[in-house]
Structures are given as structure tokens and as C-alpha cells.
Design a protein around this motif. Structure first.
Motif, PDB file in Angstrom:
ATOM      1  N   PRO A  41       0.810  -1.225   0.000  1.00 13.41           N
ATOM      2  CA  PRO A  41       0.000   0.000   0.000  1.00 13.41           C
ATOM      3  C   PRO A  41       0.840   1.271   0.000  1.00 13.41           C
ATOM      4  CG  PRO A  41      -0.909  -1.595   1.538  1.00 13.41           C
ATOM      5  CD  PRO A  41       0.429  -2.122   1.107  1.00 13.41           C
ATOM      6  N   PHE A  42       1.946   1.265   0.720  1.00 10.42           N
ATOM      7  CA  PHE A  42       2.816   2.441   0.745  1.00 10.42           C
ATOM      8  C   PHE A  42       3.500   2.634  -0.606  1.00 10.42           C
ATOM      9  CE2 PHE A  42       7.052   4.362   1.694  1.00 10.42           C
ATOM     10  CZ  PHE A  42       6.583   5.632   2.029  1.00 10.42           C
ATOM     11  N   GLY A  80      -3.305  10.203  -0.322  1.00  8.82           N
ATOM     12  CA  GLY A  80      -3.480   9.433   0.906  1.00  8.82           C
ATOM     13  C   GLY A  80      -4.878   9.493   1.484  1.00  8.82           C
ATOM     14  N   GLN A  81      -5.661  10.501   1.089  1.00  5.97           N
ATOM     15  CA  GLN A  81      -7.018  10.626   1.618  1.00  5.97           C
ATOM     16  C   GLN A  81      -7.907   9.481   1.170  1.00  5.97           C
ATOM     17  OE1 GLN A  81      -7.609  13.152   3.937  1.00  5.97           O
ATOM     18  NE2 GLN A  81      -5.386  13.249   3.575  1.00  5.97           N
ATOM     19  N   THR A  82      -7.597   8.877   0.043  1.00 10.85           N
ATOM     20  CA  THR A  82      -8.392   7.743  -0.450  1.00 10.85           C
ATOM     21  C   THR A  82      -7.560   6.466  -0.530  1.00 10.85           C
ATOM     22  OG1 THR A  82      -7.901   8.423  -2.734  1.00 10.85           O
ATOM     23  CG2 THR A  82      -9.967   9.208  -1.764  1.00 10.85           C
ATOM     24  N   ALA A  83      -6.369   6.494   0.056  1.00 12.82           N
ATOM     25  CA  ALA A  83      -5.484   5.324   0.012  1.00 12.82           C
ATOM     26  C   ALA A  83      -5.889   4.298   1.063  1.00 12.82           C
ATOM     27  CB  ALA A  83      -4.042   5.768   0.222  1.00 12.82           C
ATOM     28  N   ASP A  84      -5.191   3.185   1.073  1.00 14.94           N
ATOM     29  CA  ASP A  84      -5.453   2.100   2.017  1.00 14.94           C
ATOM     30  C   ASP A  84      -5.431   2.628   3.451  1.00 14.94           C
ATOM     31  OD1 ASP A  84      -4.636  -0.317   3.798  1.00 14.94           O
ATOM     32  OD2 ASP A  84      -5.168  -1.235   1.877  1.00 14.94           O
ATOM     33  N   ALA A  85      -6.418   2.231   4.239  1.00 16.23           N
ATOM     34  CA  ALA A  85      -6.550   2.728   5.616  1.00 16.23           C
ATOM     35  C   ALA A  85      -5.353   2.359   6.484  1.00 16.23           C
ATOM     36  CB  ALA A  85      -7.834   2.194   6.234  1.00 16.23           C
ATOM     37  N   SER A  86      -4.651   1.267   6.122  1.00 13.52           N
ATOM     38  CA  SER A  86      -3.499   0.838   6.917  1.00 13.52           C
ATOM     39  C   SER A  86      -2.371   1.866   6.907  1.00 13.52           C
ATOM     40  CB  SER A  86      -2.970  -0.498   6.389  1.00 13.52           C
ATOM     41  OG  SER A  86      -2.425  -0.345   5.082  1.00 13.52           O
ATOM     42  N   LEU A  87      -2.389   2.795   5.962  1.00  9.71           N
ATOM     43  CA  LEU A  87      -1.342   3.815   5.882  1.00  9.71           C
ATOM     44  C   LEU A  87      -1.507   4.887   6.954  1.00  9.71           C
ATOM     45  CD1 LEU A  87      -1.180   4.220   2.008  1.00  9.71           C
ATOM     46  CD2 LEU A  87       0.494   3.099   3.472  1.00  9.71           C
ATOM     47  N   GLY A  88      -2.692   5.018   7.498  1.00  9.95           N
ATOM     48  CA  GLY A  88      -2.907   5.935   8.617  1.00  9.95           C
ATOM     49  C   GLY A  88      -2.870   7.404   8.265  1.00  9.95           C
ATOM     50  N   ILE A  89      -3.142   7.758   7.017  1.00 10.33           N
ATOM     51  CA  ILE A  89      -3.165   9.171   6.621  1.00 10.33           C
ATOM     52  C   ILE A  89      -4.574   9.720   6.843  1.00 10.33           C
ATOM     53  CG2 ILE A  89      -2.931  10.789   4.698  1.00 10.33           C
ATOM     54  CD1 ILE A  89      -0.769   9.037   3.572  1.00 10.33           C
ATOM     55  N   THR A  90      -4.674  10.763   7.629  1.00  4.43           N
ATOM     56  CA  THR A  90      -5.970  11.334   7.995  1.00  4.43           C
ATOM     57  C   THR A  90      -6.178  12.696   7.342  1.00  4.43           C
ATOM     58  OG1 THR A  90      -5.107  12.486   9.942  1.00  4.43           O
ATOM     59  CG2 THR A  90      -5.799  10.171  10.223  1.00  4.43           C
ATOM     60  N   ALA A  91      -7.415  13.173   7.372  1.00  2.00           N
ATOM     61  CA  ALA A  91      -7.737  14.490   6.824  1.00  2.00           C
ATOM     62  C   ALA A  91      -7.033  15.598   7.597  1.00  2.00           C
ATOM     63  CB  ALA A  91      -9.249  14.703   6.838  1.00  2.00           C
ATOM     64  N   ASP A  92      -6.792  15.391   8.899  1.00  3.25           N
ATOM     65  CA  ASP A  92      -6.117  16.407   9.707  1.00  3.25           C
ATOM     66  C   ASP A  92      -4.704  16.704   9.209  1.00  3.25           C
ATOM     67  OD1 ASP A  92      -8.323  16.579  11.306  1.00  3.25           O
ATOM     68  OD2 ASP A  92      -7.537  15.242  12.861  1.00  3.25           O
ATOM     69  N   MET A  93      -4.064  15.709   8.595  1.00  2.00           N
ATOM     70  CA  MET A  93      -2.692  15.896   8.129  1.00  2.00           C
ATOM     71  C   MET A  93      -2.593  16.933   7.009  1.00  2.00           C
ATOM     72  SD  MET A  93      -1.127  12.032   8.111  1.00  2.00           S
ATOM     73  CE  MET A  93      -1.008  11.074   9.629  1.00  2.00           C
ATOM     74  N   LEU A  94      -3.691  17.182   6.321  1.00  2.00           N
ATOM     75  CA  LEU A  94      -3.663  18.153   5.228  1.00  2.00           C
ATOM     76  C   LEU A  94      -3.311  19.546   5.727  1.00  2.00           C
ATOM     77  CD1 LEU A  94      -6.817  17.001   3.207  1.00  2.00           C
ATOM     78  CD2 LEU A  94      -4.420  16.706   2.534  1.00  2.00           C
ATOM     79  N   THR A  95      -3.789  19.896   6.893  1.00  2.00           N
ATOM     80  CA  THR A  95      -3.583  21.248   7.414  1.00  2.00           C
ATOM     81  C   THR A  95      -2.633  21.311   8.602  1.00  2.00           C
ATOM     82  OG1 THR A  95      -5.590  20.991   8.759  1.00  2.00           O
ATOM     83  CG2 THR A  95      -5.830  22.050   6.606  1.00  2.00           C
ATOM     84  N   ASP A  96      -2.283  20.163   9.165  1.00  3.40           N
ATOM     85  CA  ASP A  96      -1.401  20.126  10.334  1.00  3.40           C
ATOM     86  C   ASP A  96       0.001  19.733   9.890  1.00  3.40           C
ATOM     87  OD1 ASP A  96      -0.014  19.547  12.700  1.00  3.40           O
ATOM     88  OD2 ASP A  96      -1.843  18.894  13.723  1.00  3.40           O
ATOM     89  N   TYR A 150       1.354   0.548 -12.651  1.00  5.72           N
ATOM     90  CA  TYR A 150       0.142   0.377 -13.451  1.00  5.72           C
ATOM     91  C   TYR A 150      -0.893   1.434 -13.102  1.00  5.72           C
ATOM     92  CZ  TYR A 150      -1.960  -1.773  -9.266  1.00  5.72           C
ATOM     93  OH  TYR A 150      -2.443  -2.003  -7.995  1.00  5.72           O
ATOM     94  N   GLN A 151      -1.862   1.600 -14.006  1.00  3.85           N
ATOM     95  CA  GLN A 151      -2.988   2.501 -13.791  1.00  3.85           C
ATOM     96  C   GLN A 151      -4.269   1.710 -14.019  1.00  3.85           C
ATOM     97  OE1 GLN A 151      -2.917   5.950 -16.323  1.00  3.85           O
ATOM     98  NE2 GLN A 151      -4.242   7.121 -14.984  1.00  3.85           N
ATOM     99  N   SER A 152      -5.236   1.906 -13.128  1.00  8.10           N
ATOM    100  CA  SER A 152      -6.477   1.134 -13.213  1.00  8.10           C
ATOM    101  C   SER A 152      -7.555   1.836 -12.405  1.00  8.10           C
ATOM    102  CB  SER A 152      -6.255  -0.283 -12.673  1.00  8.10           C
ATOM    103  OG  SER A 152      -5.880  -0.223 -11.300  1.00  8.10           O
ATOM    104  N   ASP A 153      -8.703   1.191 -12.288  1.00  9.06           N
ATOM    105  CA  ASP A 153      -9.793   1.750 -11.502  1.00  9.06           C
ATOM    106  C   ASP A 153      -9.632   1.483 -10.013  1.00  9.06           C
ATOM    107  OD1 ASP A 153     -11.042   2.714 -13.780  1.00  9.06           O
ATOM    108  OD2 ASP A 153     -12.170   0.876 -14.096  1.00  9.06           O
ATOM    109  N   LYS A 154      -8.839   0.460  -9.674  1.00 11.33           N
ATOM    110  CA  LYS A 154      -8.671   0.074  -8.272  1.00 11.33           C
ATOM    111  C   LYS A 154      -7.412  -0.761  -8.122  1.00 11.33           C
ATOM    112  CE  LYS A 154     -12.003  -3.638  -9.175  1.00 11.33           C
ATOM    113  NZ  LYS A 154     -13.314  -4.212  -8.773  1.00 11.33           N
ATOM    114  N   PRO A 155      -6.991  -1.027  -6.890  1.00 14.39           N
ATOM    115  CA  PRO A 155      -5.770  -1.824  -6.680  1.00 14.39           C
ATOM    116  C   PRO A 155      -5.904  -3.231  -7.251  1.00 14.39           C
ATOM    117  CG  PRO A 155      -6.438  -0.708  -4.653  1.00 14.39           C
ATOM    118  CD  PRO A 155      -7.570  -0.548  -5.611  1.00 14.39           C
ATOM    119  N   MET A 156      -4.803  -3.812  -7.662  1.00 15.92           N
ATOM    120  CA  MET A 156      -4.823  -5.169  -8.188  1.00 15.92           C
ATOM    121  C   MET A 156      -5.350  -6.162  -7.164  1.00 15.92           C
ATOM    122  SD  MET A 156      -1.307  -5.385 -10.445  1.00 15.92           S
ATOM    123  CE  MET A 156      -1.622  -7.097 -10.899  1.00 15.92           C
TER     124      MET A 156
END
Length: 348
Positions: A41-42, A80-96, A150-156
Motif C-alpha cells: 500500500p505504501f 493518501g485521503q483515499t489510500a489504504d486505511a493501513s497507511l494511517g493518513i488522515t484528513a487532519d494531516m492536510l492542514t497540520d 500500473y494505472q487502473s480503476d482500483k488496486p490489483m
């Protein structure tokens, strides 16, 4: 005539600089990609950010002697806002920016520039990911992971067997990680690169030779790259070309030349073929006198055909594989298409 990969490929294939900071992987041991599945995911996120950071060329990431680009960082946290949840990127990180700095410190070895708040703009984006193919372990607990973007609609990992044929294979990439107890998943990223403007490394040449073989037939006037899974003893050469099938029948390949007895043009020829196969998709490259047709068969195979049509001859290359093997073999359709060349036509 069959031979191993040669310098002819370098003219059209991308080459990579690993930015290893002096670390050598010569004689490194190869590990399994499944051993580093937690990093996927990373690696997908890094690929997405590097390819969409707004620069003309994909972002190149190095070790602690380099600094991350601001455009890359913005793309990273946006994706990261729509990436795998295991990455732990939150909306707060955008402004903090404090949270941004903490996250970057546990994922990248490179220095962090002055950070700013990030505003997300634009609509939904297609998914950019990475398919690991080869893993090498080197000195100083470094790991080198080489594979395909690769490029696609979703992860392999979320695709069904029939969806793999919709993947657009973009380029090769190489990631270098250093083991670090304080890092996310235990590894810091110390290198990432993709693109033809960089220097060839021994590791990439070894990677190429491990997955591809070049076939050249001077009498028929064509050449192509095919998967190295077809060993020499499986190849059957005929007056028209060459063919091979794995012993279990799961994967097959052929390339051949036939006479264009009907004086067919490319568009009409491909139209007849595609319209005659239910559910097929076709793409024309008229400037190269080339086209592709892809379809699924009733017995569960995916078939990919590449054609080059001239006034005298019709050249066809085909790769067929069981749909449950698509995650392994779908990437080879890109190599088949891009490497297929005939002496009388400039392709690629």
C-alpha cells in the motif's frame, strides 16, 4: 533465432537509477515479494504521488542526502485521503504540518522541506499502483524491490481475474528500503525512481533478463520480447515463426508471419477480427500499421493479440493465459505490444 535480451531494447525501454547512496546489491540474495506484502500500500501511494506531482517527469526520491519535493508531498497527502486505511493518513494531516512532518519522518529517509497546509482540489483520480516482481536483499539491511507501475480503476488486490486485462501498464520502478525499527512497517524508503532519463543499473538489467527473452527472426523480418517462462526446449520454430506452450497448458505464446493474400488494410482487418469475437476490445495504432485485440475465451483464458499489417504480410503475436494467472501474466501484454517490430515498419 532466439537470444537473450540485448542492447536493442534499451532504445525504447525505460531505464532506472536506484539512488542507493553507495549501497551495492551485486550478488544480493533474491527474496520473495510476499515477504514484503505489508509495504505494497505504501509503494502504491508513493507511485501515485510521484506520477501525479505535476512535474514533467515522475518524482525521484533519494536517501538522507536529498530533500523531498513540496509538490510530491502535496500529492502524497492528497492521494493518501483515499489510500489504504493501513497507511494511517488522515484528513487532519492536510492542514497540520506537525503531523505531516511526523508521518514523513517515519516513512522517508530524505530530508523534509518547509511544510504548508494542503488544499485538495480536483475530482476522482484513477488508481496508480505497483506490482512487485523481484526483491533483492543487500548489505546493511537494505531491500530493493523492482516491478511494474500500473494505472487502473482500483488496486490489483481488489480485482477479479477478468479485470486484469483492463490494467494500463505504465513503466518499471525500483524502490529501496532500509530496515529501521522506528519506521512504519519497519522500513524507511531510501530510493525510488522511474523513467528513461536515468542511468541503467546492473540490477535493472538483471531484472529484465530474468523476465524477458528476445526472439529475432531475420528471414521473416520481425523481432519480439516474450516471457522467459518459456524455456528453450519449449520453443517450436516453423516456417512462419515460433510458438511455445507450458507443459500444463496454462500459458502459451506465438509469433508468426502470413501472406496478406487479400490485400487487407489494418483497419478493416482488425475490424473483422474484433467484430467476430464477442466481448473483445481492440486498439488501432495506424501510424505504426499496428493494432491489438484482447478477449476472454469460453474455457477461461485471456488472449492478447498484437498485429502489424503491411501490403505484403500480416504479422501476429499472441499471449494466452488462464484467467486465474492474470495477476502474473497481464503485465507481459505491454511488453509484447511495445517490443513487436518488423523490419519494414517503424513501431514504438
Amino acid at each position: 533465432m532466439k537470444k537473450s535480451f540485448t542492447g536493442r531494447l534499451f532504445a525504447w525501454m525505460m531505464v532506472l537509477c536506484l539512488l542507493l547512496g553507495g549501497v551495492s546489491f551485486a550478488g544480493a540474495e533474491e527474496a520473495g515479494t510476499s515477504d514484503f506484502e505489508a509495504l505494497t500500500p505504501f509503494m502504491d501511494l508513493v507511485a501515485a504521488a510521484a506520477m501525479s506531482s505535476g512535474n514533467e517527469d515522475p518524482e525521484v526520491i533519494g536517501n538522507e542526502e536529498t530533500t523531498l519535493g513540496n509538490a510530491f508531498i502535496e500529492a502524497l497527502f492528497t492521494a493518501g485521503q483515499t489510500a489504504d486505511a493501513s497507511l494511517g493518513i488522515t484528513a487532519d494531516m492536510l492542514t497540520d504540518t506537525t503531523q505531516q512532518a511526523a508521518y514523513l519522518a517515519k516513512t522517508f529517509a530524505a530530508q523534509v522541506p518547509a511544510l504548508t497546509a494542503i488544499t485538495v482540489s480536483g475530482g476522482p483520480r484513477s488508481y496508480i499502483g505497483f506490482q512487485p516482481v523481484t526483491v533483492n536483499t543487500g548489505d546493511d539491511s537494505d531491500v530493493q524491490i523492482i516491478g511494474e507501475l500500473y494505472q487502473s480503476d482500483k488496486p490489483m488486490s481488489q480485482m477479479s481475474d477478468t479485470e486484469y486485462k483492463n490494467i494500463a501498464w505504465l513503466d518499471r520502478a525500483v524502490y529501496t528500503f532500509r530496515e529501521d525499527a522506528n519506521a512504519m512497517n519497519g522500513y524507511l524508503l531510501t530510493g525510488f525512481s522511474v523513467g528513461s532519463e536515468l542511468n541503467m543499473e546492473e540490477a535493472m538489467q538483471t531484472y529484465t533478463e530474468s523476465i524477458l527473452v528476445e526472439y529475432i527472426n531475420t528471414s521473416l523480418g520481425f523481432s519480439i520480447l516474450y516471457p522467459s517462462v518459456f524455456s528453450d526446449e519449449l520453443l517450436v520454430e516453423t516456417t512462419d515463426g515460433v510458438a511455445a506452450t507450458l507443459p500444463d497448458g496454462s500459458v502459451s505464446f506465438f509469433v508468426r508471419r502470413t501472406d496478406n493474400t487479400s490485400n487487407a488494410n489494418l483497419s478493416d482487418y482488425i475490424s473483422v477480427i474484433a467484430n467476430g469475437i464477442e466481448g473483445s476490445t481492440s486498439t488501432l495504432y495506424e501510424e505504426f500499421s499496428a493494432a491489438t485485440v484482447c478477449y476472454d475465451t469460453a474455457d477461461g483464458n485471456t488472449v492478447f493479440d498484437a498485429y502489424i499489417v503491411t501490403d505484403k504480410y500480416i504479422y501476429e503475436a499472441e499471449l494466452s493465459y488462464r484467467q486465474d494467472l492474470a495477476s502474473t501474466y497481464s503485465m507481459y501484454t505491454s511488453y509484447l505490444e511495445n517490443s513487436f517490430a518488423v523490419d519494414s515498419v517503424s513501431v514504438g
